[in-house]
Motif scaffolding. Structure first.
Motif, PDB file in Angstrom:
ATOM      1  N   SER A 115      22.649 -77.379  -3.197  1.00 58.47           N
ATOM      2  CA  SER A 115      22.260 -77.093  -4.581  1.00 58.47           C
ATOM      3  C   SER A 115      21.387 -75.847  -4.612  1.00 58.47           C
ATOM      4  CB  SER A 115      21.477 -78.267  -5.175  1.00 58.47           C
ATOM      5  OG  SER A 115      22.288 -79.413  -5.268  1.00 58.47           O
ATOM      6  N   ALA A 116      21.340 -75.229  -5.786  1.00 62.80           N
ATOM      7  CA  ALA A 116      20.468 -74.079  -6.007  1.00 62.80           C
ATOM      8  C   ALA A 116      19.870 -74.190  -7.396  1.00 62.80           C
ATOM      9  CB  ALA A 116      21.247 -72.777  -5.877  1.00 62.80           C
ATOM     10  N   VAL A 117      18.625 -73.762  -7.528  1.00 59.74           N
ATOM     11  CA  VAL A 117      17.975 -73.640  -8.827  1.00 59.74           C
ATOM     12  C   VAL A 117      17.562 -72.178  -8.948  1.00 59.74           C
ATOM     13  CG1 VAL A 117      16.041 -74.322 -10.284  1.00 59.74           C
ATOM     14  CG2 VAL A 117      17.167 -76.027  -8.841  1.00 59.74           C
ATOM     15  N   ALA A 118      18.198 -71.477  -9.875  1.00 65.42           N
ATOM     16  CA  ALA A 118      17.949 -70.047 -10.032  1.00 65.42           C
ATOM     17  C   ALA A 118      17.386 -69.764 -11.410  1.00 65.42           C
ATOM     18  CB  ALA A 118      19.242 -69.263  -9.830  1.00 65.42           C
ATOM     19  N   ARG A 143      15.718 -71.190  -5.514  1.00 66.85           N
ATOM     20  CA  ARG A 143      15.436 -72.161  -4.462  1.00 66.85           C
ATOM     21  C   ARG A 143      16.738 -72.879  -4.137  1.00 66.85           C
ATOM     22  NH1 ARG A 143      12.228 -72.839  -8.537  1.00 66.85           N
ATOM     23  NH2 ARG A 143      12.871 -74.937  -9.070  1.00 66.85           N
ATOM     24  N   ILE A 144      16.901 -73.218  -2.857  1.00 64.73           N
ATOM     25  CA  ILE A 144      18.138 -73.878  -2.422  1.00 64.73           C
ATOM     26  C   ILE A 144      17.823 -75.095  -1.566  1.00 64.73           C
ATOM     27  CG2 ILE A 144      19.553 -71.789  -2.508  1.00 64.73           C
ATOM     28  CD1 ILE A 144      19.211 -71.614   0.569  1.00 64.73           C
ATOM     29  N   GLN A 145      18.783 -75.999  -1.519  1.00 68.50           N
ATOM     30  CA  GLN A 145      18.702 -77.121  -0.598  1.00 68.50           C
ATOM     31  C   GLN A 145      20.117 -77.401  -0.097  1.00 68.50           C
ATOM     32  OE1 GLN A 145      17.757 -81.428  -1.592  1.00 68.50           O
ATOM     33  NE2 GLN A 145      15.858 -80.746  -0.613  1.00 68.50           N
ATOM     34  N   VAL A 204      14.675 -68.576  -1.723  1.00 66.95           N
ATOM     35  CA  VAL A 204      15.571 -67.510  -1.284  1.00 66.95           C
ATOM     36  C   VAL A 204      14.766 -66.215  -1.335  1.00 66.95           C
ATOM     37  CG1 VAL A 204      17.681 -66.225  -1.797  1.00 66.95           C
ATOM     38  CG2 VAL A 204      17.612 -68.707  -2.133  1.00 66.95           C
ATOM     39  N   PRO A 205      14.677 -65.499  -0.213  1.00 67.28           N
ATOM     40  CA  PRO A 205      13.844 -64.287  -0.198  1.00 67.28           C
ATOM     41  C   PRO A 205      14.446 -63.175  -1.053  1.00 67.28           C
ATOM     42  CG  PRO A 205      15.032 -64.501   1.875  1.00 67.28           C
ATOM     43  CD  PRO A 205      15.316 -65.750   1.076  1.00 67.28           C
ATOM     44  N   ASP A 206      13.569 -62.359  -1.608  1.00 59.90           N
ATOM     45  CA  ASP A 206      14.008 -61.175  -2.342  1.00 59.90           C
ATOM     46  C   ASP A 206      14.383 -60.103  -1.333  1.00 59.90           C
ATOM     47  OD1 ASP A 206      13.622 -62.189  -4.877  1.00 59.90           O
ATOM     48  OD2 ASP A 206      11.564 -61.480  -5.028  1.00 59.90           O
ATOM     49  N   ASN A 207      15.666 -59.805  -1.219  1.00 56.52           N
ATOM     50  CA  ASN A 207      16.126 -58.775  -0.299  1.00 56.52           C
ATOM     51  C   ASN A 207      16.406 -57.458  -1.008  1.00 56.52           C
ATOM     52  OD1 ASN A 207      15.996 -60.567   1.837  1.00 56.52           O
ATOM     53  ND2 ASN A 207      18.078 -61.279   1.531  1.00 56.52           N
ATOM     54  N   ALA A 208      16.279 -57.476  -2.320  1.00 54.33           N
ATOM     55  CA  ALA A 208      16.517 -56.261  -3.103  1.00 54.33           C
ATOM     56  C   ALA A 208      15.687 -56.342  -4.371  1.00 54.33           C
ATOM     57  CB  ALA A 208      17.999 -56.132  -3.448  1.00 54.33           C
ATOM     58  N   GLU A 209      15.383 -55.202  -4.913  1.00 56.41           N
ATOM     59  CA  GLU A 209      14.653 -55.138  -6.170  1.00 56.41           C
ATOM     60  C   GLU A 209      15.653 -54.860  -7.283  1.00 56.41           C
ATOM     61  OE1 GLU A 209      10.594 -53.811  -8.098  1.00 56.41           O
ATOM     62  OE2 GLU A 209      10.915 -54.309  -6.012  1.00 56.41           O
ATOM     63  N   PHE A 210      15.673 -55.723  -8.286  1.00 56.10           N
ATOM     64  CA  PHE A 210      16.602 -55.560  -9.392  1.00 56.10           C
ATOM     65  C   PHE A 210      15.854 -55.028 -10.600  1.00 56.10           C
ATOM     66  CE2 PHE A 210      18.397 -58.889  -6.725  1.00 56.10           C
ATOM     67  CZ  PHE A 210      19.665 -58.384  -6.514  1.00 56.10           C
TER      68      PHE A 210
END
Length: 189
Positions: free
Chosen positions: A98-101, A107-109, A136-142
């Motif tokens: 699952s993911a909560v975005a 966040r994921i599980q 989930v880490p931020d790997n990019a800036e949006f």
């Protein structure tokens, strides 16, 4: 917000076109809608302090059937008090996790990391459920999404660059809203 149906108001007309492109871009095209649109707050006060009767829906409870067998349940309300980490959050549950975005975080599980709690209604919950999810880490800036869409549109007009949100895309969004209103009107009372 426009709380008068006769003036084109209502949360279904306001939000369902947005849900159409969100679902389409994440999972696939919406193929069916089942909805219930209601007015929870029947009287409001305008900016001049005058009371008026609300004739537009201020909440909608919908099930969207998406291509590929995806089922999405989305509740929209102008009468909600936010009790979550972000203004809007989407929870996606699948067979492998699952993911909560939200707009800022996710966040994921994974299925393998999902606890097997024993539910006992006579005892308080002792499982720290939120702590068991991974950020989930931020790997990019949006950047600002609205600005990005405007830039895409301007490039489309000036340079004839591709633009995915054409008249047909807008029409699909309006069609989803109309189907939601029709479903609500035909619903069992």
């Amino acid at each position: 917000w426009n709380y008068r149906a006769e003036d084109g108001g209502g949360i279904v007309l306001d939000m369902f076109p947005h849900w159409a492109y969100v679902l389409e871009n994440l999972f696939g095209r919406v193929e069916a809608v089942t909805a219930r649109a209601v007015t929870h707050i029947g009287e409001r006060v305008d900016e001049h302090g005058r009371r008026y009767k609300v004739t537009a829906d201020d909440a909608a409870y919908a099930i969207f059937e998406v291509a590929g067998g995806v089922i999405a349940q989305i509740n929209s309300s102008w009468a909600v008090r936010v009790n979550r980490d972000e203004l809007v959050e989407f929870q996606v549950d699948g067979t492998h996790g699952s993911a909560v975005a939200g707009l800022r975080g996710c966040r994921i599980q994974h299925r393998a990391g999902t606890p097997m709690p024993v539910w006992n209604p006579d005892l308080p919950v002792t499982e720290p459920f939120r702590e068991q999810w991974q950020e989930v880490p931020d790997n990019a800036e949006f950047g600002n999404g609205f600005k990005t869409q405007w830039e895409m549109f301007v490039r489309h007009v000036v340079e004839d660059a591709p633009f995915p949100y054409d008249l047909a895309s807008g029409a699909r969004g309006v069609q989803i809203a109309e189907l939601g209103l029709r479903s609500s009107a035909q619903g069992v009372r």
